[in-house]
Design an enzyme around this catalytic site. Structure first.
Site, PDB file in Angstrom:
ATOM      1  N   ILE A  55      53.629  40.104   9.188  1.00 54.72           N
ATOM      2  CA  ILE A  55      53.932  38.829   9.844  1.00 54.72           C
ATOM      3  C   ILE A  55      54.387  38.999  11.285  1.00 54.72           C
ATOM      4  O   ILE A  55      54.633  38.017  11.978  1.00 54.72           O
ATOM      5  CB  ILE A  55      55.004  38.040   9.061  1.00 54.72           C
ATOM      6  CG1 ILE A  55      56.271  38.895   8.868  1.00 54.72           C
ATOM      7  CG2 ILE A  55      54.464  37.549   7.734  1.00 54.72           C
ATOM      8  CD1 ILE A  55      57.411  38.154   8.196  1.00 54.72           C
ATOM      9  N   GLY A  56      54.491  40.223  11.756  1.00 58.84           N
ATOM     10  CA  GLY A  56      54.922  40.404  13.138  1.00 58.84           C
ATOM     11  C   GLY A  56      54.862  41.842  13.594  1.00 58.84           C
ATOM     12  O   GLY A  56      54.782  42.767  12.780  1.00 58.84           O
ATOM     13  N   SER A  62      56.792  47.254  12.854  1.00 60.67           N
ATOM     14  CA  SER A  62      56.097  46.123  12.251  1.00 60.67           C
ATOM     15  C   SER A  62      57.007  45.412  11.257  1.00 60.67           C
ATOM     16  O   SER A  62      57.928  46.004  10.695  1.00 60.67           O
ATOM     17  CB  SER A  62      54.833  46.606  11.534  1.00 60.67           C
ATOM     18  OG  SER A  62      53.974  47.268  12.440  1.00 60.67           O
ATOM     19  N   LYS A  77      61.428  45.006   8.094  1.00 62.78           N
ATOM     20  CA  LYS A  77      61.033  45.651   9.341  1.00 62.78           C
ATOM     21  C   LYS A  77      60.930  47.156   9.108  1.00 62.78           C
ATOM     22  O   LYS A  77      61.870  47.788   8.627  1.00 62.78           O
ATOM     23  CB  LYS A  77      62.039  45.366  10.449  1.00 62.78           C
ATOM     24  CG  LYS A  77      61.634  45.955  11.812  1.00 62.78           C
ATOM     25  CD  LYS A  77      62.765  45.925  12.829  1.00 62.78           C
ATOM     26  CE  LYS A  77      63.096  44.526  13.238  1.00 62.78           C
ATOM     27  NZ  LYS A  77      64.122  44.518  14.321  1.00 62.78           N
ATOM     28  N   ASP A 177      69.003  41.467  24.315  1.00 62.87           N
ATOM     29  CA  ASP A 177      67.582  41.106  24.304  1.00 62.87           C
ATOM     30  C   ASP A 177      67.376  39.694  23.756  1.00 62.87           C
ATOM     31  O   ASP A 177      66.557  39.465  22.868  1.00 62.87           O
ATOM     32  CB  ASP A 177      66.791  42.127  23.489  1.00 62.87           C
ATOM     33  CG  ASP A 177      65.295  42.128  23.842  1.00 62.87           C
ATOM     34  OD1 ASP A 177      64.941  41.614  24.924  1.00 62.87           O
ATOM     35  OD2 ASP A 177      64.489  42.648  23.051  1.00 62.87           O
TER      36      ASP A 177
END
Length: 358
Positions: A55-56, A62, A77, A177
């Site tokens: 999904i990302g 990833s 993750k 971030d």
């Protein structure tokens, strides 16, 4: 597997000072409601980390959607450690130190982790609406999903999450971030600040001098990008950029052949000086928004991105400005800071670029 046993494996070959500090932080804490998963559990949950479950893709690995045995949907993750630079390991440790004991409505929930060889896995609550970036940058049809009420809720939620990290958590945490792709949205569009892999702990209200700059171009505070000096005002600057992005629906850095690179902060300042702030409001919102509140939000965004760090409001004050508990009528706004030239960024930088569910 016990939490301490998991990390004796994780840190056995680490010799870098940041990792040693991370080990001491972790071993000295009592992590509650935190699970150490086995690799086989996560493999089953993601159908073998299949492409259909992905999904990302973030700067450090990833992300996969997973279904645990108890029926819970999670986001997993995967980080691969580069042994030479220890890239991935630092982010893994930082995420756990920052999140494992933090509970706030506007912070992503870290459920657990897994260590398997050179791979590190972080397991979070699954967010049904993915990231704010996917909606804001996904075209006009996507942006229309975010009416003014949703944009207000997201803006205030992110501000509350950052105020909690900056003031209520001891020692204080600087995220480093803050950007649209690191704001996840649940099924009710409640925002969750995510990705603490670059975060830093600040003790005794001190500043921190970084040997390298980490963050995303367009969101970087100028004093941090140029000198490496990190304070909570670094996050305030990034929040200001994000706030302008939420209100305008425009990308932080835009490029066209006629004008070259054009920064949202720069555009907002020009519109402010022309006394036509409502031109910045995303047209997909149409006229269904309170003009006075929209102007206030844009002004707060500009106050947060002022070039001089000491002039920026602290996050709790910025939040009160947004809710009109602190009046900003008549407040002077000075020119924003901007890092428009990569050559100005401190050597040894690690800059990243937007991605979904990172």
């Amino acid at each position: 597997m016990k939490f301490s046993s998991c990390f004796s494996n994780c840190f056995s070959s680490a010799s870098e000072t940041p990792i040693d500090i991370g080990r001491a932080e972790i071993e000295g804490e009592n992590y509650q409601n935190f699970t150490v998963f086995s690799y086989s559990e996560l493999k089953v949950a993601t159908n073998g980390f299949s492409a259909s479950n992905k999904i990302g893709e973030g700067a450090f690995g990833s992300v996969y959607k997973g279904l645990l045995r108890d029926g819970t949907n999670v986001a997993i993750k995967m980080l691969s450690v580069e042994l030479e630079s220890m890239r991935g390991e630092r982010e893994f440790v930082s995420e756990i130190i920052s999140l494992a004991n933090l509970k706030h409505e506007n912070l992503v929930t870290l459920k657990g982790c897994c260590v398997d060889g050179a791979n590190r896995f972080l397991v979070y609550n699954y967010m049904e609406n993915n990231s704010l970036a996917q909606i804001l940058l996904g075209g006009e049809q996507n942006r229309m999903k975010l009416g003014w009420e949703a944009r207000r809720t997201i803006s205030l939620g992110v501000a509350r999450g950052l105020a909690y990290l900056h003031e209520e958590v001891e020692p204080h945490i600087v995220h480093r971030d803050i950007k649209a792709s690191n704001i996840l949205l649940d099924q009710n569009l409640i925002p969750k600040v995510s990705d603490f892999g670059l975060s830093r702990i600040l003790r005794d209200n001190a500043s921190h001098i970084s040997t390298h700059v980490a963050g995303t171009l367009g969101y970087l505070a100028p004093e941090y990008a140029i000198s490496g000096r990190l304070t909570r005002k670094t996050d305030v600057y990034s929040f200001g950029v994000l706030l302008l992005e939420i209100i305008s629906g425009q990308t932080v850095v835009n490029f066209d052949l006629e004008h070259g690179e054009h920064y949202l902060v720069q555009k907002a300042w020009e519109i402010y000086r022309a006394n036509s702030l409502l031109q910045l409001v995303d047209p997909t919102v149409r006229m269904n928004y309170p003009e006075e509140e929209a102007v206030r939000f844009i002004k707060v965004g500009l106050l947060c991105v002022q070039e001089t760090a000491r002039l920026r409001p602290e996050m709790p004050i910025a939040l009160k400005m947004l809710t009109n508990d602190v009046d900003i009528e008549g407040v002077q706004i000075s020119q924003p800071g901007l890092v428009a030239d990569l050559m100005n960024i401190k050597l040894g930088q690690k800059t990243t670029f937007p991605c979904s569910y990172s």
